[in-house]
Structure formats: structure tokens, C-alpha cells
Motif scaffolding. Structure first.
Motif, PDB file in Angstrom:
ATOM      1  N   SER A  38     -59.776  -4.586 -58.979  1.00 24.99           N
ATOM      2  CA  SER A  38     -59.423  -5.649 -58.040  1.00 24.99           C
ATOM      3  C   SER A  38     -59.832  -6.968 -58.664  1.00 24.99           C
ATOM      4  O   SER A  38     -60.800  -7.034 -59.429  1.00 24.99           O
ATOM      5  CB  SER A  38     -60.160  -5.434 -56.715  1.00 24.99           C
ATOM      6  N   ARG A  39     -59.118  -8.015 -58.345  1.00 25.82           N
ATOM      7  CA  ARG A  39     -59.494  -9.340 -58.849  1.00 25.82           C
ATOM      8  C   ARG A  39     -60.799  -9.790 -58.211  1.00 25.82           C
ATOM      9  O   ARG A  39     -61.102  -9.446 -57.068  1.00 25.82           O
ATOM     10  CB  ARG A  39     -58.387 -10.361 -58.588  1.00 25.82           C
ATOM     11  N   THR A  40     -61.562 -10.575 -58.938  1.00 27.93           N
ATOM     12  CA  THR A  40     -62.888 -10.973 -58.466  1.00 27.93           C
ATOM     13  C   THR A  40     -62.834 -11.837 -57.218  1.00 27.93           C
ATOM     14  O   THR A  40     -63.788 -11.854 -56.436  1.00 27.93           O
ATOM     15  CB  THR A  40     -63.634 -11.752 -59.562  1.00 27.93           C
ATOM     16  N   ASP A  41     -61.731 -12.550 -56.988  1.00 25.17           N
ATOM     17  CA  ASP A  41     -61.646 -13.431 -55.821  1.00 25.17           C
ATOM     18  C   ASP A  41     -60.980 -12.757 -54.627  1.00 25.17           C
ATOM     19  O   ASP A  41     -60.669 -13.418 -53.636  1.00 25.17           O
ATOM     20  CB  ASP A  41     -60.900 -14.724 -56.179  1.00 25.17           C
ATOM     21  N   ASN A  42     -60.782 -11.449 -54.696  1.00 25.88           N
ATOM     22  CA  ASN A  42     -60.146 -10.743 -53.591  1.00 25.88           C
ATOM     23  C   ASN A  42     -61.149 -10.598 -52.443  1.00 25.88           C
ATOM     24  O   ASN A  42     -62.212  -9.989 -52.614  1.00 25.88           O
ATOM     25  CB  ASN A  42     -59.677  -9.365 -54.058  1.00 25.88           C
ATOM     26  N   LYS A  82     -65.571  -6.927 -50.626  1.00 28.21           N
ATOM     27  CA  LYS A  82     -66.761  -6.528 -49.858  1.00 28.21           C
ATOM     28  C   LYS A  82     -66.559  -5.143 -49.249  1.00 28.21           C
ATOM     29  O   LYS A  82     -67.485  -4.323 -49.219  1.00 28.21           O
ATOM     30  CB  LYS A  82     -67.068  -7.543 -48.764  1.00 28.21           C
ATOM     31  N   TRP A  83     -65.355  -4.906 -48.762  1.00 29.84           N
ATOM     32  CA  TRP A  83     -65.026  -3.585 -48.201  1.00 29.84           C
ATOM     33  C   TRP A  83     -65.103  -2.525 -49.293  1.00 29.84           C
ATOM     34  O   TRP A  83     -65.596  -1.423 -49.062  1.00 29.84           O
ATOM     35  CB  TRP A  83     -63.631  -3.650 -47.593  1.00 29.84           C
ATOM     36  N   TYR A  84     -64.639  -2.868 -50.510  1.00 26.51           N
ATOM     37  CA  TYR A  84     -64.711  -1.944 -51.639  1.00 26.51           C
ATOM     38  C   TYR A  84     -66.159  -1.694 -52.068  1.00 26.51           C
ATOM     39  O   TYR A  84     -66.530  -0.569 -52.413  1.00 26.51           O
ATOM     40  CB  TYR A  84     -63.919  -2.497 -52.822  1.00 26.51           C
ATOM     41  N   PHE A  85     -66.980  -2.743 -52.078  1.00 22.23           N
ATOM     42  CA  PHE A  85     -68.379  -2.572 -52.463  1.00 22.23           C
ATOM     43  C   PHE A  85     -69.058  -1.514 -51.592  1.00 22.23           C
ATOM     44  O   PHE A  85     -69.850  -0.717 -52.070  1.00 22.23           O
ATOM     45  CB  PHE A  85     -69.138  -3.900 -52.320  1.00 22.23           C
ATOM     46  N   GLU A  86     -68.736  -1.524 -50.300  1.00 26.36           N
ATOM     47  CA  GLU A  86     -69.378  -0.609 -49.366  1.00 26.36           C
ATOM     48  C   GLU A  86     -68.915   0.833 -49.542  1.00 26.36           C
ATOM     49  O   GLU A  86     -69.611   1.762 -49.128  1.00 26.36           O
ATOM     50  CB  GLU A  86     -69.101  -1.060 -47.928  1.00 26.36           C
ATOM     51  N   CYS A  92     -62.068 -11.620 -64.964  1.00 29.14           N
ATOM     52  CA  CYS A  92     -61.657 -11.924 -63.592  1.00 29.14           C
ATOM     53  C   CYS A  92     -61.279 -10.652 -62.826  1.00 29.14           C
ATOM     54  O   CYS A  92     -60.630 -10.714 -61.793  1.00 29.14           O
ATOM     55  CB  CYS A  92     -60.495 -12.910 -63.577  1.00 29.14           C
ATOM     56  N   TRP A  93     -61.699  -9.503 -63.349  1.00 31.04           N
ATOM     57  CA  TRP A  93     -61.477  -8.242 -62.663  1.00 31.04           C
ATOM     58  C   TRP A  93     -62.801  -7.621 -62.257  1.00 31.04           C
ATOM     59  O   TRP A  93     -63.838  -7.854 -62.863  1.00 31.04           O
ATOM     60  CB  TRP A  93     -60.736  -7.241 -63.560  1.00 31.04           C
ATOM     61  N   VAL A  94     -62.753  -6.803 -61.229  1.00 28.52           N
ATOM     62  CA  VAL A  94     -63.872  -5.931 -60.880  1.00 28.52           C
ATOM     63  C   VAL A  94     -63.354  -4.500 -60.952  1.00 28.52           C
ATOM     64  O   VAL A  94     -62.348  -4.169 -60.325  1.00 28.52           O
ATOM     65  CB  VAL A  94     -64.417  -6.216 -59.469  1.00 28.52           C
ATOM     66  N   LEU A  95     -64.021  -3.683 -61.739  1.00 29.37           N
ATOM     67  CA  LEU A  95     -63.668  -2.268 -61.845  1.00 29.37           C
ATOM     68  C   LEU A  95     -64.570  -1.489 -60.882  1.00 29.37           C
ATOM     69  O   LEU A  95     -65.798  -1.555 -60.968  1.00 29.37           O
ATOM     70  CB  LEU A  95     -63.873  -1.773 -63.275  1.00 29.37           C
ATOM     71  N   PHE A  96     -63.956  -0.767 -59.957  1.00 26.96           N
ATOM     72  CA  PHE A  96     -64.689   0.045 -58.982  1.00 26.96           C
ATOM     73  C   PHE A  96     -64.505   1.520 -59.308  1.00 26.96           C
ATOM     74  O   PHE A  96     -63.500   1.921 -59.911  1.00 26.96           O
ATOM     75  CB  PHE A  96     -64.153  -0.199 -57.564  1.00 26.96           C
ATOM     76  N   TRP A  97     -65.468   2.321 -58.867  1.00 25.48           N
ATOM     77  CA  TRP A  97     -65.284   3.758 -58.959  1.00 25.48           C
ATOM     78  C   TRP A  97     -66.063   4.464 -57.860  1.00 25.48           C
ATOM     79  O   TRP A  97     -67.049   3.952 -57.338  1.00 25.48           O
ATOM     80  CB  TRP A  97     -65.694   4.294 -60.331  1.00 25.48           C
ATOM     81  N   CYS A  98     -65.584   5.645 -57.517  1.00 22.92           N
ATOM     82  CA  CYS A  98     -66.287   6.553 -56.611  1.00 22.92           C
ATOM     83  C   CYS A  98     -66.532   7.850 -57.377  1.00 22.92           C
ATOM     84  O   CYS A  98     -65.585   8.494 -57.835  1.00 22.92           O
ATOM     85  CB  CYS A  98     -65.454   6.844 -55.356  1.00 22.92           C
TER      86      CYS A  98
END
Length: 625
Positions: free
Chosen positions: A552-556, A560-564, A574-580
């Protein structure tokens, strides 16, 4: 080594930097966000506020309404026409669409209550214009102190513009017992007295309002809509004269569960039949009044909308127990998809501890079929009356059901008294092949959600070879597109990548986002655990869980919903890489560690961030320039 980065849009992933920082990356970023474990400190309470008003305002603050929640509340209770919608955030390519930005949390909890009183969020909530109705079933008997707590909740809701129509049942009174009518009347008057002691105006309606038996024409209706039970009682608009009179006089009508039989005798019937008949009758009466059933109807700025906005079931047992939470309540129920499965997984021991759970589930299913799609039902213990305010303002469960299971297990907010929120919901299904996907509908969903034009040739061509599955909610009201990426290039196991997660704007706030994410959890990182065996048309818990990756882009604002909900994240340009992480693997690791202490990096974690960054960087854009 990582090949040179590939430019995508205006951003460049920098795998080399990621590789050089890999050791500290795991230590700094490999952590689950647990903001819900921390409760905000109680705001200060100035001395010049009346105690009852102070408690009321504190209840609103504890509901923690976001600006989106407030706008939704004003759509139902505020003046018409509605204020123009604020400009939405710029949509991003791989991030969740604007349709799920309902989870953007612009907190409204400053530490000083005096300052809060002047904020537009609470000020707008404290000034309802249009009054709405709720159907409430109180499952007595309760002590005087318990009734006082329940009455306080009803009075607070009335201050917010939601006026209750209350049906009082006595669960300890066997049907047909001697003197049952007198006991029911006495219980009704106790509720009336408790309301009046809290400053409300209440009116006992002791005569039968509903008629026993199905409504004329229900045989045809039953054949068309067999998925819910048609009420065993009915009412006509002319029968609601006493309820209507009380509501327009600013009084809360309180009824015993009585009905007129075919001989015009007043007899006791099940309170569920009374509530269901009133729900249907009030909706039909509001339609006859010329009112639109949708909460955003264009009507006079002052008045009462008879269409029920909420169904509230208040009892001693609380919500519906969940097999996935060891008997603690379900948080959010998709009635269209989960009703049968809840019956199948209902532990026989719960019939003693929660004797009315399944009948109340059926009641919610029936009533919500007649109520507007934005309506909800809540099953709540008498111990949690303040949660009714949170439900009214936010229309969300006390704790999101799409949070990681480990986070839900450790959440202090999740107790036997936690309410169960029920929505009509949508059916969920998993599609394994692109040939079974309705491309026209999926294209329309993605373009409406992201507000961009899909590059169809490139997108469909990539899915032909890389598609893992598509999870669809309803008739493409929402979808999660999951692909398998990187296997052909690197020769190693491909990663499971969340390519698109989209929900139509008109379905924001109706639970579709959480329902869709729970299904995504069950098919990917939650697979292999018993609580992932949900009936969504997928693997139903059978298989081996896998890590789920997305960016997701850093300014999306949805981040916050993804962080949780993610196990971890790392920022790359300018990207954030998330994983579960696969939850089965985490559970195994946790069990092996035992008392040996924490370890930041397991063997299976080494080098995976570098590889993920490399694979994700190669994924082409899905949109036309």
C-alpha cells in the motif's frame, strides 16, 4: 543479490536498502499492532456539568466515534439536505479502495471533556433533528438495579434521537401458567417505572397490538423467501395507533407480549413473534406515510420516522456464543452466510447457559429482512447498556471480527458480556478459476472502488497464469483478488499476494469489509485452524496456511486498518509492504519456544523480506496511465 529496482508510477522500491537493513528490519517492524489492547484514558470531568449529562457525554466519548461515524449518524438523525461529502483521499493502486475508508479513524477523544463539548463531532451527535425508532426486547425478570441500568441506556438512546418501542418478556414464566397476564402486566409496569425514574416519559400499552396468525398473503411470501421465518403474528397500520400516539407525544411505549386471536381474545404469545410483527408493521406503516425506508430519506426536518433503525435484544446471557472463541460471543454475524453454520457448531452445553441464543438469532434474521439494509441488530447483556450508544453511533461491533485471532483472544474488551452485532450481510463464495469470474462485474467493482480505469488486457492476461482465487461478496459488492507471484522467475515457492481488495462505495459501513477480510483470513494465513472452517465456499479450514503479502502507498489512510490486521510491515520508499504470517506456523513457534524467551528471527524468516520486495516490485500496474 537483488536486481536493479523497477520503476512503477512515481515510486521506486529500493530492495538494496532493504537488504542492508534486513537485520534491523525484523527487529523494528516485525510486530503486530495491538492498539486495541490499550484503552484511552478517561477524559477529565469538569464540576459544572450535571452528573447525568456528564455520564451521557462520557458514554459518547467511550464510543470513540470517527468523523465517518458522525456523518453516518447525521445521515439518519441530522437535518435535510445532508451536508456535501468531504473530498475523498486520492485512491492508490494496490491499497484498499476508498470504499473501505470507513476504517479511517479520526479519533474524537481529547483529554478534556470541556473542549470536547465544543467539537463538531460530539456537538452534532448531541443535537438530533429527526427521531428514529428501535424495537427492543427485554428478557426479564431483572432486579430493580438491573432495570435501572437498562433504563439508563434507553434514556441515553432517546437523547440521541432513537426512541425505543419495548416488548417485555418474562423468561421464568411458563406459558399457560396461572396468572401469567397479571405477571406480564406487573413486569411491564416495572419497566415503565424504571424509565420514568431516569427522567424519560413512558407509556404502558397493555392491550394487544398484534394479531395472532400469519398475515393474509404470507403463504406466497413464504414460498418466495424461505431463507427466513415469516412472523407467526401480524399487524396492520391501524393497529399501531397507540404506539404511534406515544411516539409522537415523546413517550416510550412498553408492551407485554400479547396478541388478539381469531376470537378477539387477548392471549400471551412468544415475544419474538410480537417483535417481528411490529417490525414488519412499522416498516409498512412508514411506507404508507410516504416515508422512504432508507435512512437518507428526504423528509421534513422535524418529525418521527416509524421505520425501525435498530433491533436490540437485552438479556442476561449476552450474545451468541462462538466455537472460534471458546464460548465467548460472536462479534459480528453475517446472517446471510453464517446462520446455518452457527446452528451446526452450537455446543449442546450452551443450551443451558444461552437458552435463547438461537431463537434470538432467528428473530434477528426475520426482522432485518424487513428493515433497511443499513439497519443492524444487537444482542447484549444487561451488564453492557453503554454499548448500545456505541452501536447506535458507529454501527460496528465492540471489537472488529477481522482482527487477528491471537489479538482477539488477548483483547480485554472481549468478555462474556461483549455484545453480538448482527447484519443482514451478503453471501460469500470463493472462485478458483478465472473462467468462473464475471469479468464485467469485477471490472465495474474495481473501477468504482479505485476510481481508475482498468487495463483489461494486461490485468486479465496476468490473472490467466497467476490467479489463485477470488473471494466475492454478494453480487460483486466486494471482492478480494489473490494471486501467486514469483514462482516462475525465482524457481522457489510463489508468494500468496493480495492483488486487489475492493468494496463498492454503497456498501461501506454495512459490514462487507469485515466479512470479506474474515473469508480472506480463512483461505490464506488462517487456514489449517479450527476457527477457519467457515462456510464461505472455500477450503473450510482444511489445508496448510500460508503467509499473505500485500502493499500500500505510505499516504493511504487505510494503512491504520492494515497495521491492526497485519503481522508486520516494512516501509520501502513510498510503499508499505504488509504481511500476515501463517497462524499455524506462529502457533507452532510459540509452543516450541515455551519458556526460552523471545526470538526476533526464526529460521524460516531469514531473507524473506528481501525476496518479497523483489517479487512485489516486479508486479505490473493494473491501471491505464
Amino acid at each position: 543479490m537483488i536486481p536493479p529496482s523497477v520503476r512503477q508510477g512515481s515510486c521506486r522500491l529500493v530492495p538494496a536498502a532493504t537488504q542492508s537493513r534486513s537485520a534491523q528490519t525484523f527487529k523494528a517492524f516485525y510486530a503486530t499492532i495491538r492498539t486495541n489492547w490499550r484503552q484511552s484514558p478517561a477524559p477529565a470531568e469538569p464540576e459544572d456539568i450535571d452528573p447525568s449529562d456528564k455520564d451521557f457525554i462520557m458514554s459518547i466519548l467511550r464510543a470513540n466515534p470517527s468523523l465517518r461515524d458522525t456523518r453516518s449518524y447525521l445521515a439518519s438523525f441530522g437535518p435535510r439536505p445532508k451536508p456535501p461529502s468531504p473530498v475523498s483521499a486520492k485512491p492508490t493502486e494496490e491499497a484498499a479502495p476508498t470504499a473501505i475508508q470507513e476504517h479511517k479513524t479520526e479519533e474524537a477523544v481529547p483529554p478534556d471533556i470541556t473542549h470536547q463539548l465544543h467539537s463538531p463531532v460530539v456537538a452534532s451527535i448531541l443535537n438530533p433533528i429527526v427521531r428514529r425508532t428501535a424495537l427492543v426486547k427485554i428478557q426479564a425478570p431483572f432486579t430493580d438495579r438491573q432495570l435501572e441500568s437498562i433504563a439508563t441506556g434507553m434514556v441515553y438512546l432517546e437523547k440521541l434521537g432513537l426512541v425505543s418501542v419495548i416488548v417485555v418478556e418474562n423468561d421464568n414464566l411458563p406459558k399457560g401458567s396461572a396468572g401469567e397476564r397479571a405477571v406480564l402486566v406487573e413486569e411491564t409496569m416495572r419497566v415503565v417505572s424504571a424509565l420514568e425514574k431516569q427522567g424519560a416519559k413512558a407509556r404502558p400499552v397493555l392491550g394487544a397490538v398484534v394479531r395472532l396468525g400469519p398475515k393474509p398473503g404470507d403463504d406466497e411470501l413464504s414460498a418466495q423467501k424461505r431463507e427466513f421465518a415469516v412472523p407467526e403474528a401480524h399487524t396492520f397500520p391501524s393497529d399501531l395507533v397507540h404506539i404511534r400516539s406515544a411516539l409522537y407525544a415523546g413517550e416510550i411505549p412498553v408492551l407485554p407480549p400479547l396478541a388478539l386471536d381469531s376470537f378477539c381474545r387477548s392471549v400471551r404469545i412468544d415475544a419474538n413473534d410480537v417483535v417481528a410483527a411490529l417490525t414488519r408493521g412499522m416498516v409498512e406503516s412508514a411506507a404508507q406515510d410516504g416515508r422512504n425506508r432508507d435512512p437518507g430519506f428526504d423528509g421534513p426536518s422535524q418529525g418521527m420516522d416509524l421505520t425501525p433503525l435498530r433491533l436490540m435484544i437485552i438479556n442476561k446471557e449476552g450474545g451468541v456464543p462462538s466455537y472460534a472463541r471458546s464460548g465467548l460471543p460472536h462479534l459480528l454475524v453475517n446472517l446471510n452466510a453464517e446462520t446455518s453454520y452457527i446452528h451446526d457448531t452450537f455446543d449442546p452445553r450452551w443450551h443451558a447457559s444461552h437458552p435463547t441464543a438461537l431463537s434470538n438469532l432467528a428473530l434477528a434474521r426475520t426482522c432485518l429482512e424487513y428493515m433497511p439494509s443499513s439497519s443492524s441488530a444487537v444482542m447484549v447483556s444487561h451488564r453492557s447498556p453503554s454499548s448500545l450508544i456505541a452501536n447506535l453511533i458507529t454501527n460496528k461491533p465492540a471489537v472488529s471480527s477481522s482482527l487477528p485471532h491471537a489479538l482477539l483472544q488477548g483483547n480485554r474488551k472481549l468478555t462474556p458480556a461483549t455484545p453480538t452485532l448482527l447484519r443482514r450481510g451478503l453471501p460469500i463464495r470463493v472462485i478458483r478459476t478465472l473462467a468462473d469470474v464475471d469479468k464485467t462485474k469485477l471490472k465495474a467493482l474495481l473501477e468504482q472502488s479505485f476510481q481508475r480505469i482498468l487495463d483489461e488486457d494486461s490485468f486479465w492476461h496476468r490473472l490467466e497464469s497467476d490467479l489463485d482465487y477470488v473471494i466475492v461478496a454478494g453480487d460483486y459488492a466486494g471482492a478480494a483478488v489473490v494471486t501467486r507471484e514469483g514462482g516462475a522467475v525465482s524457481g522457489s515457492e510463489p508468494i500468496t499476494y493480495l492483488d486487489k481488495f475492493a468494496v463498492l462505495p454503497r456498501h461501506q459501513g454495512d459490514g462487507t469489509v469485515d466479512f470479506l477480510w474474515v473469508a480472506l483470513h480463512d483461505e490464506s494465513y488462517g487456514l489449517g485452524l479450527p476457527f477457519s472452517a467457515n462456510p464461505n465456499g472455500g477450503k473450510e479450514g482444511k489445508g496448510e496456511g500460508c503467509d499473505l503479502v500485500w502493499r500500500s502507498r505510505t499516504d493511504n489512510p487505510v494503512n491504520k486498518w492494515y497495521f491492526e490486521r497485519s503481522s508486520g510491515h516494512v516501509r520501502m520508499g513510498c510503499w508499505v509492504l504488509f504481511w500476515c504470517d501463517a497462524e499455524v506456523r506462529l502457533k507452532t513457534t510459540e509452543g516450541r519456544r515455551g519458556s526460552q524467551g523471545l526470538s526476533y528471527v526464526e529460521d524460516w524468516e531469514h531473507g524473506r523480506l528481501v525476496r518479497w520486495a523483489e517479487v512485489v516490485d516486479r508486479i505490473p500496474s493494473s491501471w491505464k496511465k
